[in-house]
Each structure stands twice: as structure tokens, then as C-alpha cells.
Design an enzyme around this catalytic site. Structure first.
Site, PDB file in Angstrom:
ATOM      1  N   TYR A 124     -18.139   7.499  -5.887  1.00 48.69           N
ATOM      2  CA  TYR A 124     -18.140   8.446  -4.778  1.00 48.69           C
ATOM      3  C   TYR A 124     -16.926   9.362  -4.877  1.00 48.69           C
ATOM      4  O   TYR A 124     -15.803   8.891  -5.015  1.00 48.69           O
ATOM      5  CB  TYR A 124     -18.091   7.708  -3.433  1.00 48.69           C
ATOM      6  CG  TYR A 124     -18.270   8.671  -2.282  1.00 48.69           C
ATOM      7  CD1 TYR A 124     -19.547   8.987  -1.830  1.00 48.69           C
ATOM      8  CD2 TYR A 124     -17.192   9.316  -1.699  1.00 48.69           C
ATOM      9  CE1 TYR A 124     -19.737   9.903  -0.806  1.00 48.69           C
ATOM     10  CE2 TYR A 124     -17.366  10.241  -0.682  1.00 48.69           C
ATOM     11  CZ  TYR A 124     -18.648  10.529  -0.247  1.00 48.69           C
ATOM     12  OH  TYR A 124     -18.835  11.458   0.753  1.00 48.69           O
ATOM     13  N   GLN A 186     -25.018   8.075   3.677  1.00 46.56           N
ATOM     14  CA  GLN A 186     -26.352   8.168   3.058  1.00 46.56           C
ATOM     15  C   GLN A 186     -26.273   8.046   1.526  1.00 46.56           C
ATOM     16  O   GLN A 186     -27.170   7.482   0.896  1.00 46.56           O
ATOM     17  CB  GLN A 186     -27.072   9.456   3.481  1.00 46.56           C
ATOM     18  CG  GLN A 186     -26.367  10.768   3.166  1.00 46.56           C
ATOM     19  CD  GLN A 186     -25.360  11.173   4.230  1.00 46.56           C
ATOM     20  OE1 GLN A 186     -24.895  10.373   5.028  1.00 46.56           O
ATOM     21  NE2 GLN A 186     -25.005  12.452   4.229  1.00 46.56           N
ATOM     22  N   ASN A 209     -14.360   9.128   3.344  1.00 46.51           N
ATOM     23  CA  ASN A 209     -13.947   9.118   4.743  1.00 46.51           C
ATOM     24  C   ASN A 209     -14.404   7.818   5.398  1.00 46.51           C
ATOM     25  O   ASN A 209     -14.918   6.902   4.752  1.00 46.51           O
ATOM     26  CB  ASN A 209     -14.483  10.358   5.474  1.00 46.51           C
ATOM     27  CG  ASN A 209     -16.005  10.370   5.537  1.00 46.51           C
ATOM     28  OD1 ASN A 209     -16.668   9.350   5.343  1.00 46.51           O
ATOM     29  ND2 ASN A 209     -16.570  11.530   5.803  1.00 46.51           N
ATOM     30  N   SER A 232      -2.693   5.840   2.703  1.00 47.63           N
ATOM     31  CA  SER A 232      -1.852   5.807   1.509  1.00 47.63           C
ATOM     32  C   SER A 232      -0.394   5.533   1.884  1.00 47.63           C
ATOM     33  O   SER A 232       0.051   5.889   2.969  1.00 47.63           O
ATOM     34  CB  SER A 232      -1.981   7.151   0.786  1.00 47.63           C
ATOM     35  OG  SER A 232      -1.493   7.045  -0.519  1.00 47.63           O
ATOM     36  N   GLN A 254       3.977  11.699  -0.227  1.00 48.96           N
ATOM     37  CA  GLN A 254       3.039  10.752   0.386  1.00 48.96           C
ATOM     38  C   GLN A 254       2.650  11.217   1.783  1.00 48.96           C
ATOM     39  O   GLN A 254       1.480  11.174   2.165  1.00 48.96           O
ATOM     40  CB  GLN A 254       3.709   9.370   0.471  1.00 48.96           C
ATOM     41  CG  GLN A 254       2.778   8.230   0.710  1.00 48.96           C
ATOM     42  CD  GLN A 254       1.685   8.190  -0.321  1.00 48.96           C
ATOM     43  OE1 GLN A 254       0.525   8.363   0.022  1.00 48.96           O
ATOM     44  NE2 GLN A 254       2.015   8.010  -1.583  1.00 48.96           N
ATOM     45  N   HIS A 257      -0.314  13.627   2.674  1.00 45.83           N
ATOM     46  CA  HIS A 257      -1.731  13.239   2.532  1.00 45.83           C
ATOM     47  C   HIS A 257      -2.485  13.298   3.859  1.00 45.83           C
ATOM     48  O   HIS A 257      -3.492  13.964   3.987  1.00 45.83           O
ATOM     49  CB  HIS A 257      -1.867  11.832   1.941  1.00 45.83           C
ATOM     50  CG  HIS A 257      -1.904  11.844   0.444  1.00 45.83           C
ATOM     51  ND1 HIS A 257      -2.925  12.427  -0.260  1.00 45.83           N
ATOM     52  CD2 HIS A 257      -1.058  11.342  -0.478  1.00 45.83           C
ATOM     53  CE1 HIS A 257      -2.697  12.288  -1.564  1.00 45.83           C
ATOM     54  NE2 HIS A 257      -1.561  11.639  -1.722  1.00 45.83           N
ATOM     55  N   GLU A 322       1.422   0.156  -1.684  1.00 48.54           N
ATOM     56  CA  GLU A 322       0.520   0.746  -2.669  1.00 48.54           C
ATOM     57  C   GLU A 322       1.341   1.337  -3.829  1.00 48.54           C
ATOM     58  O   GLU A 322       1.081   1.054  -4.991  1.00 48.54           O
ATOM     59  CB  GLU A 322      -0.304   1.834  -1.979  1.00 48.54           C
ATOM     60  CG  GLU A 322      -1.338   2.494  -2.862  1.00 48.54           C
ATOM     61  CD  GLU A 322      -1.969   3.718  -2.204  1.00 48.54           C
ATOM     62  OE1 GLU A 322      -1.461   4.178  -1.153  1.00 48.54           O
ATOM     63  OE2 GLU A 322      -2.958   4.229  -2.765  1.00 48.54           O
ATOM     64  N   HIS A 323       2.333   2.178  -3.496  1.00 49.47           N
ATOM     65  CA  HIS A 323       3.236   2.761  -4.494  1.00 49.47           C
ATOM     66  C   HIS A 323       4.638   2.248  -4.226  1.00 49.47           C
ATOM     67  O   HIS A 323       5.087   2.265  -3.074  1.00 49.47           O
ATOM     68  CB  HIS A 323       3.282   4.287  -4.389  1.00 49.47           C
ATOM     69  CG  HIS A 323       1.942   4.951  -4.489  1.00 49.47           C
ATOM     70  ND1 HIS A 323       1.179   5.252  -3.379  1.00 49.47           N
ATOM     71  CD2 HIS A 323       1.226   5.370  -5.561  1.00 49.47           C
ATOM     72  CE1 HIS A 323       0.048   5.840  -3.770  1.00 49.47           C
ATOM     73  NE2 HIS A 323       0.046   5.924  -5.091  1.00 49.47           N
ATOM     74  N   ASP A 356       0.106   9.800 -10.063  1.00 48.54           N
ATOM     75  CA  ASP A 356      -1.113  10.269  -9.393  1.00 48.54           C
ATOM     76  C   ASP A 356      -1.987  11.087 -10.333  1.00 48.54           C
ATOM     77  O   ASP A 356      -3.206  11.073 -10.235  1.00 48.54           O
ATOM     78  CB  ASP A 356      -0.747  11.156  -8.192  1.00 48.54           C
ATOM     79  CG  ASP A 356      -0.148  10.361  -7.047  1.00 48.54           C
ATOM     80  OD1 ASP A 356      -0.313   9.133  -7.031  1.00 48.54           O
ATOM     81  OD2 ASP A 356       0.490  10.977  -6.170  1.00 48.54           O
ATOM     82  N   GLU A 410     -21.578 -38.358  -6.820  1.00 49.37           N
ATOM     83  CA  GLU A 410     -21.870 -37.255  -5.889  1.00 49.37           C
ATOM     84  C   GLU A 410     -23.282 -37.361  -5.315  1.00 49.37           C
ATOM     85  O   GLU A 410     -23.724 -36.463  -4.602  1.00 49.37           O
ATOM     86  CB  GLU A 410     -21.651 -35.901  -6.587  1.00 49.37           C
ATOM     87  CG  GLU A 410     -20.184 -35.623  -6.884  1.00 49.37           C
ATOM     88  CD  GLU A 410     -19.891 -34.171  -7.248  1.00 49.37           C
ATOM     89  OE1 GLU A 410     -20.847 -33.402  -7.455  1.00 49.37           O
ATOM     90  OE2 GLU A 410     -18.692 -33.821  -7.320  1.00 49.37           O
TER      91      GLU A 410
END
Lengths: 428, 428
Positions: A124, A186, A209, A232, A254, A257, A322-323, A356, A410
Site C-alpha cells: 500500500y 477498500q 492513514n 513517527s 521528525q 511529519h 523508532e529512530h 530515510d 500425553e
């Protein structure tokens, strides 16, 4: 502006760094409806939602002519940049390729682990202002290296009914097999269940999103997903050797964003703390995305002052950013103490932006503290393993009593029987 | 009894093998309540649910004395079996351990990937009739090899307020660090959020009933989980060289698990199909779990007759079975064509039970067709990776214009600025 906090051992992590969370609950119902609709009505539902949210389409498919034309329209400088970045990303990710292994044991026993690519993957790519060709490279290239047979890219069309040139050019360079003009929940539904036009895939990766994130979470299990990304983040560990201008610029990269993005400086130096703060104010003014960055710093920005670098590392390991930038005198001396971080940037000449776009490692990284258990997107995300077991009759005979004993303990007698029967009446 | 189907190219997979699914929806609400309660009330909620569902407890913690006593009560033969199995499992999983890598590029560039263990892992072991010490070995050993610092095992207590000796003995042998007497959705909540007694972990693995499965799915994201397991499955590919008695016994070893378990034979030989069918009837009578196995075969069992082995392989790749047996003349000649399967058992002397208990590879495998994108549980499940990037100033200088170009094309000016600023005014 950004808050400054003096750390001491009794400081709770929640106090110094309360994380923003995306809110999902409200849109849950809407997303579920879309998924059910696409599952039941296929392409028809896709055209309907496309008209509703994006644009009325003649065809969902991006033709190879459209791709070639988009590629030709890209200016030469940017084309070279894309090719160079793709080359670096390819080179790094090729190091991640793993081999099968086979072990040979006593009496002819062979045990192994075989790697196969996931056959079909869906990627995506967001549209609109967050339409990033770098994301195309970072998602498609690892899939391609893993050997995925069919890489399907989906992205919402703009008002002209097409996908941005840079996205199509990056998809061509990275090696996507098919591209469809569809976005939102969708498109996730289409990739998960298949429609007349869009093939069902087995794994979906890529950012999106909140509708896309929610849809990915819902279809998880039916297909695999990479992760549901949160806001982020960057955390910079700095000692007195850090360059305040650089640190401030990296925190801002950062913060620009979105408003939920988080920029955190953890430093042993009061002077650096003060100077970075001043630099942030100064540099903010020059930014086209000033308002976003300002709000991000105000809500989620933190400067944390510690006594020692070990304390700073401890905080970082708890936050699991994350970073992570190590802007200290000898960054390699603390690298081995870093337990939880997505991508680690060492020294004063390794800004996050380098990673990045260009250096080679993936920029799809675990957010929201999930670096405690998750990894950067990699070739591993597009393969799966199978175990292999081969025993000879003599090898089985030597261990048969142990297996029978275990199975009977068992209470699984048919398991025991399946071993025993091989030694009754001279069966081969 | 078991259905026989003649395959032809137009046969849809759904027709020949409609998969059972566990049903989750009804209990969704109940599980969510339990999770919220444990999150809010910690131990108090755990004691409450323990009394409600299992037994009134004095303490949630299994003491080291309890573990030692349980270990001493295990009979010597079974102890030896457990130790031998653990040895094999350890040996195989040690082959899965991966190394960090570092690459050195031009101008002093270093790029790498670092492996760290997940710091804390929780392992769920069911109680009651499905209380399997083999599951303890298969979950704890890979975590131990990965280097997990704290392995927390949870399992519901029996009516006497204790956990089965064999579970505790296996936990000791495998190297679990702490054991708690708690089961169900409440134990998953405790591991996800932590309570006064039970530490929060970052990953939860292990099988469980529907409440446990549902709870794992709900906490996914807050912590990582292994997978939500569906009904267990075996698919046997057999040619005329297969031994009908063995094949029937192996199909039954799967069918005895529960009524939803699925046993499928795909064969090119009418004769084998017929003989296996007869053997199933004959062997069923001898089984203590006859009723369960019979119902499983009736509902989910299939014998599929194909023209060629390639067709059989194609069907198997579509079904993506949890366990796959290749009972054919030269099993290695088709191994390379197998794309999707959890664990592959080659030849007539490699019954599934050998892998369930003893051979070494993991018995926690992807079910419900998820072998198309998932793998057996392994050391990989208990580690995570971090990327590492180090650039020198001269290296950054050579690529700075490319990064700036890329960032500006994406409209992220602060990203561009963070690179540019390092070359203004002679900053180090």
C-alpha cells in the site's frame, strides 16, 4: 515549546514521555462495512468507493504505457537519485537473504529448514501529500529480493484519475509487477480477498492513514500484515560533543511529519540542552511546515537531562524509539548497550534523513515502543520457512520407544500407534 | 466415514477441502471484559477469575520447591525421554541462531543489522486434558536459545491448586525462569499489562482454548503474539509405494486431536485410497479416542485421487497444510516443489508423531492455510533486529545533494535541511 525534564531514578517513563496513540474505535464500524462490501461485491464496490472518496475511474489497472510515460516525465536528476537510492537499498537488503540449512545426523537422519518466498504480496502506498516514492523503494525492493512472484502495488488516484509520476517511476525501478489505482480500506479488502481485477495476496505491507491501518488490523489472520504503524519518532542521545545545530535539525526533520510525531533529546549536557532549544526556535522559522513541527514539539517533544550516558541509554531502551541517533563522542562504545531501537544512527554525520532516503537499510521501522519486539521491514518479511524431517527405518527404530512413551504420557494413543505400526509385521 | 473425491482441473479447492474455523464472535465481549478488569485491578482480578474458573488460590506463584518436587516425582523413563527430546530440540534450534552483519563501504561507511533477544517472553501452556509437556519444550527452548532474559510460563492450576508434574518438569528442563498458576484470557491480560505479581512481557506464545486465542488476538499490538492457531491438520501425499497401514495410522494421529482436526490423503493410486480407507475403519476401533477421531474424519477428512503427483503437489500448495507427509518413492524429488507447508515429513519412516515429540524441529506450526505466509515457531520469534548506519563526513558530503533532492521532491524540507546544515559554517 518543547518541555525540558530533569531525570532522576524515581521518574516514571509515562511522566517523561507520554506517547500519542492513534484512535481507532470510532471508525471501526465504517471500515468493517467497507471490507464486507468489497468481499461480497468485488470490483463493483471498488469503483463505488473510488468515486465516493477519490475519483470516478474507467479502469482500476495502471497500464504499462502509463508507467512508461510517468517514468519518462521524471527529471533526470531525480531519476538518478532514485536509481542510486534503489541501488543502496538493494545492496543492503541482499545481505539479509538467508540460506536453507540441512543437518545430517546418525543413521541417515536429515533435518532442515527451507526458505520459500511468500508467493504474492500487496504493498500500500498512500496518495496525496503523503505520497512518498521512497516508501515504494523500501517496500518493493525487499519483496523482490525475497523472490515474491507477484508484487501488487495499490495507491489511491488523484483527482485526474492517475497516480503520481514519482510513485510509478519508483515502482518501475523497484520492480513492482502490477499497479492498481485504489486506496483506503477498500484496497486492503481487495488485496485480502481478491476481486475480479485485483488478485488476493498473502501479505500486505506499507503505511497508510487510519482507515488503512484499521483495515490491516482487521484482515490480519486472513493475510499477514507488516505492522500497524503509530506516529513517527526520533530519540537523540547527545553528550557535550554533539553539535546543537545538527541535533535541532534532526529533531525538526521528525517533527515536520505530523502533529503526533515525537522528537526527544536525552542529553548529559545542560549546555547542549539549552543550545538545542534555542536552535529549534531559530530553525523552526525557516520551515515550510513550521506549524506542524511546532505543534509536534509542543505536544510530544521532550528534552531530558540525565547525569550519565548510561541513564540516557536506559531511558532509550525503555522508550524503544523508532529512530535513535547517538550523537556522542564514541558512538560505537554504547552501541552494544542499545537493546530496543528500530534504526540506530551513529555519530554527528549520520542524520536520520540519510537513512530515510538513501543509505540502504529500511525506513519502515517499529513505532510506539514496538521495537521491544518488532524489527525493521526486511527480506524476512517476505519469506516463510518450512521444517524438513527425514528418518530412516533404522533411525526410527532406535528412538521408537521414547516417542511411544511420550505420546502415551500425553494420552495421545494414535500418535504412539503411528510409530508402533511401522515395526509390526515387517512393514517396509 | 471419510469422503473420497476424484480431482480434476475444474475442481475448486473449497469443494474438496472446506476448512473448519474456530468461532470467535460470541465470546468477544466476555474476553474484553476480563482483559479490562485485569488491566485495572491486577492480581485482585486474577484471584477472582481463578476462583471462578479454576480453583481458589493462596498464591499465583509456583515456588522453586514445587518445581523440584514435581521433577522428582516424574518416573525415570519419562525423565530420560524428556531430556532426550529437549536435547534434540535444542540442537535443531541452535542452527537457527543468526549473526549480526556489518558491511564496510566507501569512505568509512558502516552499515549493519544487529540481533537482540526480546527481553521478556510469556508462554501459555493449557491445563486439563490438553496439558502437554511437549509444548513446554517447543516454546521455552527457542526462547532460551534466543537469549530471552526472562521466560514467564503461565498455566491454569488443577482442582488441587497445582500444575501437572510433567509440565513443571518440562519447564525446568527447558529453562523457564518463572511459573505462575493462572490460565485463560486473564493470564494473557496479565502478561500483556503486568500485575503486582506477574511481569509485563513483550511477546506471548503458546496454544490455548478459544478464550486464550481471542485474548491473544486482542492484545496483539500491545505485545507481539506467535499466531492464533486454528484446528490441527495433516496432508499426506502418497503414491503406490506408500504403506496403507502407516498412512492410516498417521491420519488418525491427527484426527484424535479434536473434532475440528483435519486429515487429508492425496494419492495417485486408487488401490492405496481403498486400502487406507479400510485401514482407517480397522484401526479406529482400537483407539481410546475413537469417537473424536471418527467425527473428525467424517467432517474434515478427505481422500483425494489425482492423476499425477504434480497435481497432488499443486493441491497441497493450495491447502498449505500444517503437517505434510510425502509418502512416495523418492520424496526428495518433490521436496523442491513444495511451496507452502509448516513441517514436511519425508518417506515412509517419518511419521508426524516423530516431529511432534522428538526429532527436533518445532511442533508449533502455521494452521488454516497460514503456511502461505507464516513459519514454524523458531528462535526468530524471540529476537528482533535493529539497523545500524554510520557515515563519515566525507561520505555524507558525496551524497548530500542526492538526499536533499529526494527530500525536497517529497516536500520534507526539514529533512533536506538536516543534511544541508552539516555543511554550513564548518560544523564538525
Amino acid at each position: 515549546m518543547i518541555k525540558t525534564i530533569r531525570y532522576n531514578k524515581n521518574t516514571a517513563l509515562d511522566e517523561i514521555f507520554p506517547r500519542s496513540q492513534f484512535e481507532y474505535e470510532d471508525i471501526n464500524k465504517k471500515v468493517r462495512e467497507i471490507i464486507e462490501d468489497v468481499k461480497a461485491n468485488g470490483d463493483k464496490a471498488l469503483y463505488k468507493y473510488s468515486e465516493m472518496f477519490d475519483v470516478k475511474l474507467e479502469s482500476l489497472t495502471v497500464s504499462s504505457e502509463e508507467i512508461e510515460e510517468a517514468y519518462d516525465r521524471i527529471d533526470e536528476e531525480f531519476k538518478e537519485v532514485l536509481l542510486a537510492a534503489a541501488g543502496n537499498i538493494r545492496k543492503f537488503h541482499e545481505k539479509q537473504v538467508r540460506n536453507n540449512f540441512f543437518t545430517n545426523g546418525k543413521d541417515g537422519v536429515l533435518l532442515g529448514q527451507i526458505i520459500n518466498p511468500i508467493e504474492k504480496a500487496g504493498i500500500y502506498i498512500p496518495g496525496g501529500t503523503a505520497s512518498y516514492p521512497s516508501t515504494v523503494l523500501m517496500n518493493v525492493i525487499p519483496a523482490k529480493i525475497a523472490g515474491v512472484e507477484e508484487i501488487i502495488l495499490v495507491s489511491p488516484p488523484n483527482k485526474e484519475g492517475s497516480i503520481e509520476d514519482s510513485i510509478l517511476a519508483a515502482a518501475k525501478i523497484a520492480g513492482a509487477d502490477r499497479i492498481f489505482k485504489i486506496g483506503g480500506a477498500q484496497s486492503i479488502a481487495a488485496l485480502s480477498y481478491g476481486t475480479e481485477t485485483i488478485p488476493k495476496v498473502y501479505k500486505i505491507t506499507g503505511p497508510g492513514n487510519i482507515y488503512v491501518a484499521m483495515a490491516k488490523k482487521m484482515v490480519y489472520g486472513e493475510v499477514d500484515i507488516d505492522m500497524v504503524a503509530g506516529p513517527s519518532e526520533i530519540l537523540v542521545i547527545a553528550d557535550e560533543n554533539a553539535v546543537p545545530e545538527n541535533v535541532a535539525a534532526d529533531l525538526l526533520s521528525q517533527a515536520e511529519h505530523d502533529r503526533l510525531a515525537a522528537s526527544v533529546l536525552v542529553t548529559t549536557s545542560e549546555e547542549i540542552a539549552e543550545k538545542v532549544k534555542n536552535e529549534l526556535v531559530k530553525q523552526l522559522e525557516r520551515l515550510p511546515r513550521e506549524e506542524t513541527a511546532k505543534e509536534s514539539l509542543k505536544n510530544n517533544g521532550r528534552i531530558i537531562i540525565t547525569e550519565t550516558i548510561d541513564e540516557a541509554v536506559k531511558i532509550s531502551n525503555e522508550i524503544a524509539p523508532e529512530h535513535l541517533e547517538l550523537c556522542v563522542n564514541d558512538p560505537f562504545s554504547i552501541l552494544g548497550k542499545i537493546k530496543n531501537a528500530g534504526s540506530i544512527f551513529l555519530g554527528n554525520n549520520t542524520p536520520e534523513a540519510l537513512g530515510d532516503y538513501f543509505a540502504g537499510p529500511n525506513h519502515t521501522l517499529p513505532t510506539s515502543g514496538t521495537a521491544k519486539f518488532s524489527s525493521p521491514l526486511s527480506v524476512d518479511d517476505f519469506i516463510k520457512k518450512s521444517s524438513v524431517i527425514y528418518y530412516t527405518k533404522e533411525a526410527l527404530e532406535k528412538v521408537k520407544d521414547k516417542i511411544i512413551c511420550f505420546a502415551e504420557k500425553e494420552g495421545l494413543n494414535a500418535h504412539a500407534e503411528s510409530v508402533r505400526i511401522r515395526f509390526e509385521g515387517g512393514k517396509k
